[in-house]
Design an enzyme around this catalytic site. Sequence first.
Site, PDB file in Angstrom:
ATOM      1  N   LYS A  33       0.818  -1.198   0.000  1.00  0.00           N
ATOM      2  CA  LYS A  33       0.000   0.000   0.000  1.00  0.00           C
ATOM      3  C   LYS A  33       0.858   1.257   0.000  1.00  0.00           C
ATOM      4  O   LYS A  33       0.408   2.348  -0.315  1.00  0.00           O
ATOM      5  CB  LYS A  33      -0.871   0.027   1.278  1.00  0.00           C
ATOM      6  CG  LYS A  33      -1.781  -1.146   1.477  1.00  0.00           C
ATOM      7  CD  LYS A  33      -2.447  -1.034   2.863  1.00  0.00           C
ATOM      8  CE  LYS A  33      -3.157  -2.297   3.227  1.00  0.00           C
ATOM      9  NZ  LYS A  33      -3.718  -2.220   4.601  1.00  0.00           N
ATOM     10  N   GLY A  34       2.125   1.078   0.367  1.00  0.00           N
ATOM     11  CA  GLY A  34       2.997   2.218   0.661  1.00  0.00           C
ATOM     12  C   GLY A  34       3.194   3.225  -0.456  1.00  0.00           C
ATOM     13  O   GLY A  34       3.432   4.404  -0.197  1.00  0.00           O
ATOM     14  N   ASP A  72      14.590  -1.496   0.490  1.00  0.00           N
ATOM     15  CA  ASP A  72      15.299  -1.793   1.729  1.00  0.00           C
ATOM     16  C   ASP A  72      16.235  -2.977   1.467  1.00  0.00           C
ATOM     17  O   ASP A  72      17.301  -2.806   0.881  1.00  0.00           O
ATOM     18  CB  ASP A  72      14.249  -2.065   2.810  1.00  0.00           C
ATOM     19  CG  ASP A  72      14.822  -2.183   4.188  1.00  0.00           C
ATOM     20  OD1 ASP A  72      15.632  -1.326   4.567  1.00  0.00           O
ATOM     21  OD2 ASP A  72      14.457  -3.139   4.910  1.00  0.00           O
ATOM     22  N   GLU A 118       7.697   1.864  -6.321  1.00  0.00           N
ATOM     23  CA  GLU A 118       7.868   1.307  -4.978  1.00  0.00           C
ATOM     24  C   GLU A 118       8.103   2.468  -4.012  1.00  0.00           C
ATOM     25  O   GLU A 118       8.731   3.470  -4.374  1.00  0.00           O
ATOM     26  CB  GLU A 118       9.063   0.331  -5.021  1.00  0.00           C
ATOM     27  CG  GLU A 118       9.461  -0.318  -3.737  1.00  0.00           C
ATOM     28  CD  GLU A 118       8.421  -1.233  -3.108  1.00  0.00           C
ATOM     29  OE1 GLU A 118       7.332  -0.734  -2.770  1.00  0.00           O
ATOM     30  OE2 GLU A 118       8.715  -2.425  -2.917  1.00  0.00           O
ATOM     31  N   ASP A 119       7.570   2.350  -2.801  1.00  0.00           N
ATOM     32  CA  ASP A 119       7.776   3.424  -1.830  1.00  0.00           C
ATOM     33  C   ASP A 119       9.234   3.476  -1.380  1.00  0.00           C
ATOM     34  O   ASP A 119       9.878   4.513  -1.416  1.00  0.00           O
ATOM     35  CB  ASP A 119       6.827   3.278  -0.624  1.00  0.00           C
ATOM     36  CG  ASP A 119       6.863   1.890   0.018  1.00  0.00           C
ATOM     37  OD1 ASP A 119       7.602   1.004  -0.455  1.00  0.00           O
ATOM     38  OD2 ASP A 119       6.140   1.681   1.016  1.00  0.00           O
ATOM     39  N   ASP A 123       4.108   3.259   6.475  1.00  0.00           N
ATOM     40  CA  ASP A 123       3.435   3.034   7.765  1.00  0.00           C
ATOM     41  C   ASP A 123       4.354   2.428   8.810  1.00  0.00           C
ATOM     42  O   ASP A 123       5.416   1.859   8.500  1.00  0.00           O
ATOM     43  CB  ASP A 123       2.278   2.059   7.558  1.00  0.00           C
ATOM     44  CG  ASP A 123       2.775   0.629   7.286  1.00  0.00           C
ATOM     45  OD1 ASP A 123       3.609   0.463   6.369  1.00  0.00           O
ATOM     46  OD2 ASP A 123       2.368  -0.295   8.006  1.00  0.00           O
ATOM     47  N   LYS A 163      17.329   2.753   0.671  1.00  0.00           N
ATOM     48  CA  LYS A 163      18.297   2.562   1.757  1.00  0.00           C
ATOM     49  C   LYS A 163      19.324   1.529   1.295  1.00  0.00           C
ATOM     50  O   LYS A 163      19.248   0.352   1.655  1.00  0.00           O
ATOM     51  CB  LYS A 163      17.579   2.069   3.028  1.00  0.00           C
ATOM     52  CG  LYS A 163      16.579   3.067   3.589  1.00  0.00           C
ATOM     53  CD  LYS A 163      16.137   2.741   5.002  1.00  0.00           C
ATOM     54  CE  LYS A 163      15.130   1.619   5.040  1.00  0.00           C
ATOM     55  NZ  LYS A 163      14.497   1.465   6.382  1.00  0.00           N
ATOM     56  N   PHE A 198      14.279   3.570  10.143  1.00  0.00           N
ATOM     57  CA  PHE A 198      12.917   3.240   9.741  1.00  0.00           C
ATOM     58  C   PHE A 198      12.097   4.525   9.641  1.00  0.00           C
ATOM     59  O   PHE A 198      12.000   5.279  10.606  1.00  0.00           O
ATOM     60  CB  PHE A 198      12.279   2.272  10.742  1.00  0.00           C
ATOM     61  CG  PHE A 198      11.035   1.618  10.208  1.00  0.00           C
ATOM     62  CD1 PHE A 198      11.119   0.469   9.433  1.00  0.00           C
ATOM     63  CD2 PHE A 198       9.788   2.164  10.467  1.00  0.00           C
ATOM     64  CE1 PHE A 198       9.969  -0.128   8.924  1.00  0.00           C
ATOM     65  CE2 PHE A 198       8.631   1.575   9.959  1.00  0.00           C
ATOM     66  CZ  PHE A 198       8.728   0.420   9.190  1.00  0.00           C
ATOM     67  N   VAL A 199      11.536   4.768   8.490  1.00  0.00           N
ATOM     68  CA  VAL A 199      10.821   6.025   8.261  1.00  0.00           C
ATOM     69  C   VAL A 199       9.316   5.814   8.092  1.00  0.00           C
ATOM     70  O   VAL A 199       8.873   4.741   7.670  1.00  0.00           O
ATOM     71  CB  VAL A 199      11.393   6.783   7.036  1.00  0.00           C
ATOM     72  CG1 VAL A 199      12.788   7.303   7.326  1.00  0.00           C
ATOM     73  CG2 VAL A 199      11.403   5.882   5.792  1.00  0.00           C
ATOM     74  N   ARG A 207       0.497   6.587   7.577  1.00  0.00           N
ATOM     75  CA  ARG A 207       0.559   6.742   6.110  1.00  0.00           C
ATOM     76  C   ARG A 207       0.090   8.121   5.670  1.00  0.00           C
ATOM     77  O   ARG A 207       0.485   8.630   4.631  1.00  0.00           O
ATOM     78  CB  ARG A 207      -0.321   5.697   5.417  1.00  0.00           C
ATOM     79  CG  ARG A 207       0.130   4.262   5.602  1.00  0.00           C
ATOM     80  CD  ARG A 207      -0.656   3.355   4.653  1.00  0.00           C
ATOM     81  NE  ARG A 207      -0.564   1.951   5.010  1.00  0.00           N
ATOM     82  CZ  ARG A 207       0.430   1.149   4.636  1.00  0.00           C
ATOM     83  NH1 ARG A 207       1.428   1.619   3.923  1.00  0.00           N
ATOM     84  NH2 ARG A 207       0.423  -0.130   4.988  1.00  0.00           N
TER      85      ARG A 207
HETATM   86  P1  5GP Z   1      12.470  -4.939   1.137  1.00  0.00           P
HETATM   87  O1  5GP Z   1      11.806  -6.105   0.525  1.00  0.00           O
HETATM   88  O2  5GP Z   1      13.264  -4.081   0.156  1.00  0.00           O
HETATM   89  O3  5GP Z   1      13.273  -5.301   2.345  1.00  0.00           O
HETATM   90  O4  5GP Z   1      11.364  -4.029   1.767  1.00  0.00           O
HETATM   91  C1  5GP Z   1      10.549  -3.262   1.036  1.00  0.00           C
HETATM   92  C2  5GP Z   1       9.306  -2.956   1.848  1.00  0.00           C
HETATM   93  O5  5GP Z   1       9.562  -2.921   3.262  1.00  0.00           O
HETATM   94  C3  5GP Z   1       8.825  -1.582   1.491  1.00  0.00           C
HETATM   95  O6  5GP Z   1       7.939  -1.627   0.408  1.00  0.00           O
HETATM   96  C4  5GP Z   1       8.158  -1.151   2.765  1.00  0.00           C
HETATM   97  O7  5GP Z   1       6.839  -1.613   2.811  1.00  0.00           O
HETATM   98  C5  5GP Z   1       8.939  -1.834   3.860  1.00  0.00           C
HETATM   99  N1  5GP Z   1       9.954  -0.936   4.432  1.00  0.00           N
HETATM  100  C6  5GP Z   1      11.298  -1.009   4.293  1.00  0.00           C
HETATM  101  N2  5GP Z   1      11.906  -0.013   4.937  1.00  0.00           N
HETATM  102  C7  5GP Z   1      10.927   0.723   5.499  1.00  0.00           C
HETATM  103  C8  5GP Z   1      10.930   1.919   6.296  1.00  0.00           C
HETATM  104  O8  5GP Z   1      11.940   2.536   6.634  1.00  0.00           O
HETATM  105  N3  5GP Z   1       9.691   2.373   6.681  1.00  0.00           N
HETATM  106  C9  5GP Z   1       8.529   1.759   6.325  1.00  0.00           C
HETATM  107  N4  5GP Z   1       7.400   2.300   6.763  1.00  0.00           N
HETATM  108  N5  5GP Z   1       8.497   0.637   5.583  1.00  0.00           N
HETATM  109  C10 5GP Z   1       9.692   0.143   5.171  1.00  0.00           C
HETATM  110 MG    MG Z   2       5.630  -1.292   0.902  1.00  0.00          MG
END
Ligand code: 5GP
Ligand code: MG
Length: 173
Positions: free
Chosen positions: A41-42, A100, A96-97, A156, A128, A149-150, A162
Amino acid sequence: MRLGKTPIITAMQIERRVAELAGQISRDYAGRELLLIAVLKGSVIFASDLMRRLTVPVTLDFVRARSYRNTESTGSVECTFHPEQSVARKHVLILEDILDTGRTASAIVEHIREGRPDSLALCALFDKPSRRVVPMTADYVGFTLDDRFVVGYGLDYNECGRELPDLYVLDEE
Ligand code: 5GP
Ligand code: MG
């Protein structure tokens, strides 16, 4: 949920950067039609702001993938919602929001690629890179962040925050 007192990125800074990204994307895709696939949803707020600034015709679809429980990455990615329209022969841009570990984006890119789009690119509003576990780079990045973590602007903490127009760091005290 406790957040830092002042935003690390303000709504106005985000607005300016989104406009720049939209300009860049519009130039890169000039003369083509774009299928935007927003990751629920981000990225919903990002997608709605970005698409209104694009000057190329777009269609919009969604994908849902989750890899997160609280602030801990579980390491596994569930795809729980798939785009309704076919991506075959389309120019697809995944929105993508935040990038990570890279697991979510990597799983989504792999999944979309199976649908044989003419082209496939990834745009992440936040990145990141120091957290990466899976090799993954976005074609378009809004802001590069440290390992914090933001919350806000669609992102969220346990589904909260959000709606905040600015971006904050989660205060884990
Ligand atoms: P990844 O699969 O790259 O580890 O994570 C991606 C997802 O993790 C993002 O779409 C998001 O939903 C969540 N996420 C990663 N870092 C953060 C953060 O700093 N804050 C928030 N709210 N969600 C994060
Ligand atoms: Mg997300």
